[in-house]
Design a protein around this motif. Structure first.
Motif, PDB file in Angstrom:
ATOM      1  N   LEU A  59       4.153  61.624  88.042  1.00 32.33           N
ATOM      2  CA  LEU A  59       5.607  61.443  87.931  1.00 32.33           C
ATOM      3  C   LEU A  59       6.062  59.997  88.140  1.00 32.33           C
ATOM      4  CD1 LEU A  59       8.221  62.917  87.377  1.00 32.33           C
ATOM      5  CD2 LEU A  59       8.390  63.428  89.825  1.00 32.33           C
ATOM      6  N   PRO A  60       5.586  59.276  89.172  1.00 37.14           N
ATOM      7  CA  PRO A  60       6.040  57.885  89.343  1.00 37.14           C
ATOM      8  C   PRO A  60       5.759  57.007  88.127  1.00 37.14           C
ATOM      9  CG  PRO A  60       4.947  58.641  91.333  1.00 37.14           C
ATOM     10  CD  PRO A  60       4.707  59.685  90.287  1.00 37.14           C
ATOM     11  N   GLY A  61       4.565  57.143  87.539  1.00 36.70           N
ATOM     12  CA  GLY A  61       4.230  56.356  86.366  1.00 36.70           C
ATOM     13  C   GLY A  61       5.095  56.715  85.176  1.00 36.70           C
ATOM     14  N   GLU A  62       5.435  57.999  85.044  1.00 39.39           N
ATOM     15  CA  GLU A  62       6.275  58.432  83.933  1.00 39.39           C
ATOM     16  C   GLU A  62       7.708  57.911  84.093  1.00 39.39           C
ATOM     17  OE1 GLU A  62       6.455  59.857  80.297  1.00 39.39           O
ATOM     18  OE2 GLU A  62       4.667  60.203  81.536  1.00 39.39           O
ATOM     19  N   ILE A  63       8.202  57.907  85.321  1.00 42.12           N
ATOM     20  CA  ILE A  63       9.542  57.369  85.582  1.00 42.12           C
ATOM     21  C   ILE A  63       9.573  55.882  85.257  1.00 42.12           C
ATOM     22  CG2 ILE A  63      11.236  56.865  87.388  1.00 42.12           C
ATOM     23  CD1 ILE A  63      10.397  59.464  88.747  1.00 42.12           C
ATOM     24  N   SER A  64       8.519  55.165  85.640  1.00 45.19           N
ATOM     25  CA  SER A  64       8.435  53.733  85.346  1.00 45.19           C
ATOM     26  C   SER A  64       8.415  53.476  83.844  1.00 45.19           C
ATOM     27  CB  SER A  64       7.185  53.145  85.996  1.00 45.19           C
ATOM     28  OG  SER A  64       7.020  51.783  85.655  1.00 45.19           O
ATOM     29  N   PRO A  74       5.545  64.848  82.459  1.00 42.78           N
ATOM     30  CA  PRO A  74       5.991  65.409  83.741  1.00 42.78           C
ATOM     31  C   PRO A  74       7.509  65.490  83.909  1.00 42.78           C
ATOM     32  CG  PRO A  74       4.171  63.900  84.097  1.00 42.78           C
ATOM     33  CD  PRO A  74       4.540  63.790  82.656  1.00 42.78           C
ATOM     34  N   LEU A  75       8.239  64.487  83.423  1.00 41.92           N
ATOM     35  CA  LEU A  75       9.697  64.525  83.528  1.00 41.92           C
ATOM     36  C   LEU A  75      10.279  65.662  82.699  1.00 41.92           C
ATOM     37  CD1 LEU A  75      10.868  60.782  83.502  1.00 41.92           C
ATOM     38  CD2 LEU A  75      11.207  62.468  85.307  1.00 41.92           C
ATOM     39  N   ASP A  92       3.588  74.552  79.333  1.00 39.26           N
ATOM     40  CA  ASP A  92       4.533  73.466  79.060  1.00 39.26           C
ATOM     41  C   ASP A  92       5.717  73.381  80.012  1.00 39.26           C
ATOM     42  OD1 ASP A  92       3.072  72.737  76.743  1.00 39.26           O
ATOM     43  OD2 ASP A  92       4.053  74.340  75.619  1.00 39.26           O
ATOM     44  N   ILE A  93       6.013  74.420  80.760  1.00 38.22           N
ATOM     45  CA  ILE A  93       7.236  74.427  81.566  1.00 38.22           C
ATOM     46  C   ILE A  93       6.951  74.288  83.059  1.00 38.22           C
ATOM     47  CG2 ILE A  93       9.316  75.702  82.152  1.00 38.22           C
ATOM     48  CD1 ILE A  93       9.237  74.700  79.270  1.00 38.22           C
ATOM     49  N   VAL A  94       6.129  75.162  83.606  1.00 36.39           N
ATOM     50  CA  VAL A  94       5.877  75.151  85.053  1.00 36.39           C
ATOM     51  C   VAL A  94       5.053  73.910  85.420  1.00 36.39           C
ATOM     52  CG1 VAL A  94       4.828  76.380  86.972  1.00 36.39           C
ATOM     53  CG2 VAL A  94       5.959  77.660  85.136  1.00 36.39           C
ATOM     54  N   PRO A  95       5.587  73.017  86.277  1.00 37.35           N
ATOM     55  CA  PRO A  95       4.846  71.794  86.651  1.00 37.35           C
ATOM     56  C   PRO A  95       3.616  72.134  87.491  1.00 37.35           C
ATOM     57  CG  PRO A  95       7.199  71.620  87.178  1.00 37.35           C
ATOM     58  CD  PRO A  95       6.930  73.062  86.876  1.00 37.35           C
ATOM     59  N   LYS A  96       2.593  71.317  87.335  1.00 39.61           N
ATOM     60  CA  LYS A  96       1.367  71.475  88.110  1.00 39.61           C
ATOM     61  C   LYS A  96       1.184  70.269  89.021  1.00 39.61           C
ATOM     62  CE  LYS A  96      -0.695  74.031  84.263  1.00 39.61           C
ATOM     63  NZ  LYS A  96       0.517  73.895  83.412  1.00 39.61           N
ATOM     64  N   GLY A  97       0.153  70.318  89.851  1.00 39.43           N
ATOM     65  CA  GLY A  97      -0.085  69.226  90.784  1.00 39.43           C
ATOM     66  C   GLY A  97      -0.273  67.889  90.089  1.00 39.43           C
ATOM     67  N   ALA A  98      -0.973  67.894  88.966  1.00 39.40           N
ATOM     68  CA  ALA A  98      -1.208  66.650  88.230  1.00 39.40           C
ATOM     69  C   ALA A  98       0.094  66.058  87.702  1.00 39.40           C
ATOM     70  CB  ALA A  98      -2.160  66.915  87.068  1.00 39.40           C
ATOM     71  N   ASP A  99       1.066  66.913  87.391  1.00 38.63           N
ATOM     72  CA  ASP A  99       2.359  66.421  86.898  1.00 38.63           C
ATOM     73  C   ASP A  99       3.114  65.663  87.977  1.00 38.63           C
ATOM     74  OD1 ASP A  99       2.178  67.568  84.248  1.00 38.63           O
ATOM     75  OD2 ASP A  99       2.475  69.511  85.199  1.00 38.63           O
TER      76      ASP A  99
END
Length: 293
Positions: free
Chosen positions: A178-183, A198-199, A167-174
């Motif tokens: 990220l752009p879609g999650e920010i949007s 991801p955020l 749950d904490i360490v981000p992975k490549g898929a995160d």
């Protein structure tokens, strides 16, 4: 006749559509007892650390870069001081990297002209409320060590139960998502998933794995006892004054994170979010037909 025509129209076009209640997603056990307990202990610790830290800062409300400070040095990066105007009235002035701002009533000077308070941070936001550096340090160190102990417990528990890796360490898929999650966040669309988005992963990793250790290490580097035991620690941060400045800057980052964190909890649904951090149970979005196996 009108009523008859209406009934005939309804019979031809079908029943009048009614709004169906929104389906609820399943409840999942999202937060372990270790995550919940350490979370709330951190809330208490950071509250007392912040307000006692303001008390300590008030004793010398100037930050520098380097090992030493004084009138002969030109290494100030921040000062929050009272000034007296030409007309004799008082004001507060905050200076950041040479740029000054009038912060009267909030920073540097508060109260009234008849009963002025010449303090960087006003008394209502410091522990204790009156100027008492010794008590402020006692409170600060007490909750500082509780914070360190809680961090250790959280880290060990998160390694064992997989919370840190999962749950904490981000992975490549995160990073790809990220752009879609920010949007989605910009449009106030919050998806209630079983795991962190991801955020959340990036922000929690930054706070837990970078800012928290930085706060602890810079705090230790300002201790004379630690300077004697670990003289290399103060050198890592470029001197005592730089360590104090970094310590203050990390505090500002934590305050900003707290504001954004609370705002996101409110926008995403405070009841669901708080239930998750109190009971561990979190209601996710309903599974769409495309997601069903």
């Amino acid at each position: 006749m009108a009523g008859l025509a209406s009934e005939q129209s309804e019979s031809e076009h079908g029943a009048v559509e009614t709004e169906t209640p929104r389906a609820k997603g399943p409840l999942i056990y999202r937060q372990s007892i270790w995550t919940r307990t350490t979370h709330w202990v951190w809330v208490v610790c950071l509250f007392f650390l912040l307000l006692s830290g303001f008390q300590i800062f008030n004793a010398h409300p100037i930050l520098y870069i380097g090992q030493e400070s004084g009138f002969e040095y030109d290494n100030r990066v921040l000062s929050i001081l009272p000034i007296q105007r030409e007309d004799g009235s008082f004001a507060g002035r905050t200076t950041i990297f040479g740029h000054s701002f009038d912060t009267s009533g909030v920073l540097g000077f508060s109260g009234t002209q008849e009963q002025p308070q010449f303090r960087a941070f006003p008394n209502w936001i410091t522990i204790p409320s009156y100027q008492d550096l010794a008590t402020g340090r006692v409170v600060h160190l007490f909750f500082g060590w509780i914070l360190v102990g809680t961090m250790f417990v959280w880290f060990v528990a998160s390694l064992i139960n997989g919370h840190l890796r999962r749950d904490i360490v981000p992975k490549g898929a995160d990073f790809k998502a990220l752009p879609g999650e920010i949007s989605a966040h910009a449009r106030f669309r919050f998806h209630k998933r079983a795991g962190y988005n991801p955020l959340q992963k990036l922000s929690y990793a930054f706070i837990l794995l970078v800012i928290f250790p930085l706060v602890v290490l810079t705090g230790l580097s300002m201790s004379p006892g630690m300077n004697a035991a670990w003289p290399w620690l103060i050198e890592i941060f470029g001197g005592r004054q730089t360590a104090r400045t970094i310590h203050f800057g990390a505090m500002v980052v934590l305050v900003l994170f707290f504001i954004v964190h609370v705002l996101m909890v409110v926008l995403a649904g405070p009841i669901n979010e708080l239930r998750s951090m109190i009971t561990g149970w979190y209601r996710t979005d309903p599974t769409s037909e495309e997601e069903k196996p």
